[in-house]
Scaffold this active site. Structure first.
Site, PDB file in Angstrom:
ATOM      1  N   TYR A 136       0.840  -1.200   0.000  1.00  0.00           N
ATOM      2  CA  TYR A 136       0.000   0.000   0.000  1.00  0.00           C
ATOM      3  C   TYR A 136       0.876   1.252   0.000  1.00  0.00           C
ATOM      4  O   TYR A 136       1.362   1.699   1.029  1.00  0.00           O
ATOM      5  CB  TYR A 136      -0.986  -0.056   1.168  1.00  0.00           C
ATOM      6  CG  TYR A 136      -2.123  -0.993   0.813  1.00  0.00           C
ATOM      7  CD1 TYR A 136      -3.371  -0.514   0.454  1.00  0.00           C
ATOM      8  CD2 TYR A 136      -1.900  -2.358   0.743  1.00  0.00           C
ATOM      9  CE1 TYR A 136      -4.378  -1.375   0.065  1.00  0.00           C
ATOM     10  CE2 TYR A 136      -2.892  -3.228   0.353  1.00  0.00           C
ATOM     11  CZ  TYR A 136      -4.132  -2.739   0.019  1.00  0.00           C
ATOM     12  OH  TYR A 136      -5.123  -3.585  -0.387  1.00  0.00           O
ATOM     13  N   LYS A 189       2.403 -15.976   0.625  1.00  0.00           N
ATOM     14  CA  LYS A 189       2.917 -16.382  -0.685  1.00  0.00           C
ATOM     15  C   LYS A 189       4.429 -16.570  -0.559  1.00  0.00           C
ATOM     16  O   LYS A 189       5.215 -16.104  -1.385  1.00  0.00           O
ATOM     17  CB  LYS A 189       2.566 -15.324  -1.739  1.00  0.00           C
ATOM     18  CG  LYS A 189       2.779 -15.773  -3.191  1.00  0.00           C
ATOM     19  CD  LYS A 189       1.850 -16.867  -3.625  1.00  0.00           C
ATOM     20  CE  LYS A 189       2.048 -17.180  -5.109  1.00  0.00           C
ATOM     21  NZ  LYS A 189       1.225 -18.337  -5.543  1.00  0.00           N
ATOM     22  N   ASP A 222      -3.317 -18.271  -2.993  1.00  0.00           N
ATOM     23  CA  ASP A 222      -4.176 -18.716  -4.084  1.00  0.00           C
ATOM     24  C   ASP A 222      -4.911 -20.001  -3.722  1.00  0.00           C
ATOM     25  O   ASP A 222      -6.077 -20.195  -4.089  1.00  0.00           O
ATOM     26  CB  ASP A 222      -3.384 -18.872  -5.391  1.00  0.00           C
ATOM     27  CG  ASP A 222      -2.034 -19.519  -5.208  1.00  0.00           C
ATOM     28  OD1 ASP A 222      -1.392 -19.288  -4.175  1.00  0.00           O
ATOM     29  OD2 ASP A 222      -1.597 -20.257  -6.104  1.00  0.00           O
ATOM     30  N   ASP A 246      -7.027  -7.617   2.256  1.00  0.00           N
ATOM     31  CA  ASP A 246      -8.014  -6.768   1.594  1.00  0.00           C
ATOM     32  C   ASP A 246      -8.862  -7.600   0.630  1.00  0.00           C
ATOM     33  O   ASP A 246     -10.098  -7.511   0.602  1.00  0.00           O
ATOM     34  CB  ASP A 246      -7.280  -5.654   0.847  1.00  0.00           C
ATOM     35  CG  ASP A 246      -8.171  -4.474   0.506  1.00  0.00           C
ATOM     36  OD1 ASP A 246      -9.364  -4.501   0.853  1.00  0.00           O
ATOM     37  OD2 ASP A 246      -7.675  -3.519  -0.110  1.00  0.00           O
ATOM     38  N   ASP A 250     -13.001  -9.209   1.279  1.00  0.00           N
ATOM     39  CA  ASP A 250     -14.109  -8.955   0.346  1.00  0.00           C
ATOM     40  C   ASP A 250     -14.716 -10.271  -0.138  1.00  0.00           C
ATOM     41  O   ASP A 250     -15.942 -10.392  -0.283  1.00  0.00           O
ATOM     42  CB  ASP A 250     -13.631  -8.132  -0.850  1.00  0.00           C
ATOM     43  CG  ASP A 250     -13.613  -6.633  -0.562  1.00  0.00           C
ATOM     44  OD1 ASP A 250     -13.910  -6.256   0.588  1.00  0.00           O
ATOM     45  OD2 ASP A 250     -13.309  -5.856  -1.468  1.00  0.00           O
TER      46      ASP A 250
END
Length: 360
Positions: A136, A189, A222, A246, A250
């Site tokens: 970010y 990851k 993933d 984030d 959602d």
């Protein structure tokens, strides 16, 4: 401040913000009366209303007011409109997260009886997202910006990961899991981002040693998206870095049936901010169609955070009562059409207030 007193600054925001904030304020005031919280709500302006009146979306003195208060309720902001800081376009969400060091974005997601949802099974989980670094670019540098246009055709984005931030978000997740079902799922990851996500996993494992009653497992991001679609009911507390959190929060909100049911709190050591999980939805602003439950549930989380900070059971009781009233209202169809209800925004808030007043 007395033990059972809470001073909150309320910023209605843009788009549907004033409508859902009005419903949230009515619920908070009812909870204050019902449970003797002594809430004092201070209403201020930020976003487009502030820009029109003061020439900036966020006046500098507003930070002092928030610092002096016990918490902040922030309505949805049209953040995409605030690209030019030189013309007063400050993103209030980013500003307060950074200035108040609100490092933990805590977003519960659950299915509700009576709400159609795409999940294969009922679930009740929480995503705990690191909130201050990662990719970010607007918040991971002391000065300047972490995204650079080197040439018209080359952009470089820098990702910041620190041990201290990894450790504190991991500890927040383990504390939460210890009060729930005792499971933490670290999402990463590290097979590609070996240094940064490797550091995140190292700190999660260190913190796990302090919580012998909580289990830790690890998922590549993933793969986690597939697991959430296939079997969301197996998960309890998901902890991850900023961008992954984030996206996953959602996803889990939509799996529950509507992002309008997704509460969200941004918490630090000394400050916390309730903030709906969704945006300002200008396309339905002023039409009495917006679902107020996301901000209402966020405000309930803020009361729970206050209960832990003060050691006051009254705030925790009020938080549980609001969450229970929302579940009952949804099941009874006393909600907006996006979650199967038949009411508008204002009537949904009024129905919830009535349920809260009658709660035992």
């Amino acid at each position: 401040m007395t033990r059972n007193a809470l001073h909150l600054v309320v910023l209605p925001g843009d788009g549907i913000g004033p409508e859902i904030t009005a419903a949230t304020v009515a619920v908070l005031e009812t909870a204050s009366d019902r449970f003797g919280l002594g809430l004092r709500l201070e209403h201020e302006l930020a976003g487009h209303a502030s820009l029109a009146r003061h020439g900036t979306t966020l006046r500098p003195e507003l930070l002092d007011k928030v610092l002096a208060a016990d918490g902040l309720v922030l309505g949805p902001m049209a953040t995409a409109d605030y690209a030019d800081g030189s013309r007063g376009g400050i993103n209030p969400s980013m500003f307060f997260r950074k200035k108040l060091d609100l490092f933990a974005n805590i977003r519960p997601a659950r299915t509700y009886p009576g709400v159609r949802h795409p999940a294969v099974e009922p679930f009740d989980l929480v995503v705990v997202r690191e909130n201050t670094e990662g990719f970010y670019a607007d918040r991971n540098m002391e000065a300047g910006n972490a995204e650079m246009l080197v040439t018209p055709d080359v952009c470089i984005s820098l990702r910041r990961i620190t041990r201290s931030c990894c450790a504190r978000i991991a500890r927040a997740a383990f504390r939460l899991a210890a009060a729930r079902r005792g499971k933490v799922h670290a999402v990463h990851k590290a097979n590609v981002l070996r240094l940064g996500d490797g550091m995140f996993l190292e700190e999660c494992r260190k913190v796990a040693a302090d919580f012998p009653g909580v289990t830790l497992d690890e998922y590549i991001v993933d793969a986690m998206t597939a697991h959430l679609v296939r079997a969301p009911g197996k998960f309890d507390v998901i902890v991850t870095t900023n961008m992954f959190g984030d996206i996953l929060s959602d996803l889990t909100a939509e799996l529950s049936g509507s992002i309008g049911l997704g509460g969200s709190i941004n918490a630090g050591e000394r400050h916390a901010m309730a903030q709906a999980a969704h945006g300002s939805a200008p396309d339905i602003a002023g039409q009495d169609r917006a679902n107020p439950f996301s901000l209402i549930l966020s405000a309930a989380q803020l009361l729970e955070w206050q209960a832990e900070r003060l050691g006051s059971p009254a705030f925790a009781e009020a938080s549980r009562a609001i969450e229970g009233a929302v579940a009952e209202a949804v099941a009874a169809g006393e909600a907006t059409p996006d979650v199967g209800g038949r009411l508008g925004t204002a009537a949904t808030g009024q129905a919830l207030v009535a349920r809260l007043r009658a709660a035992r």
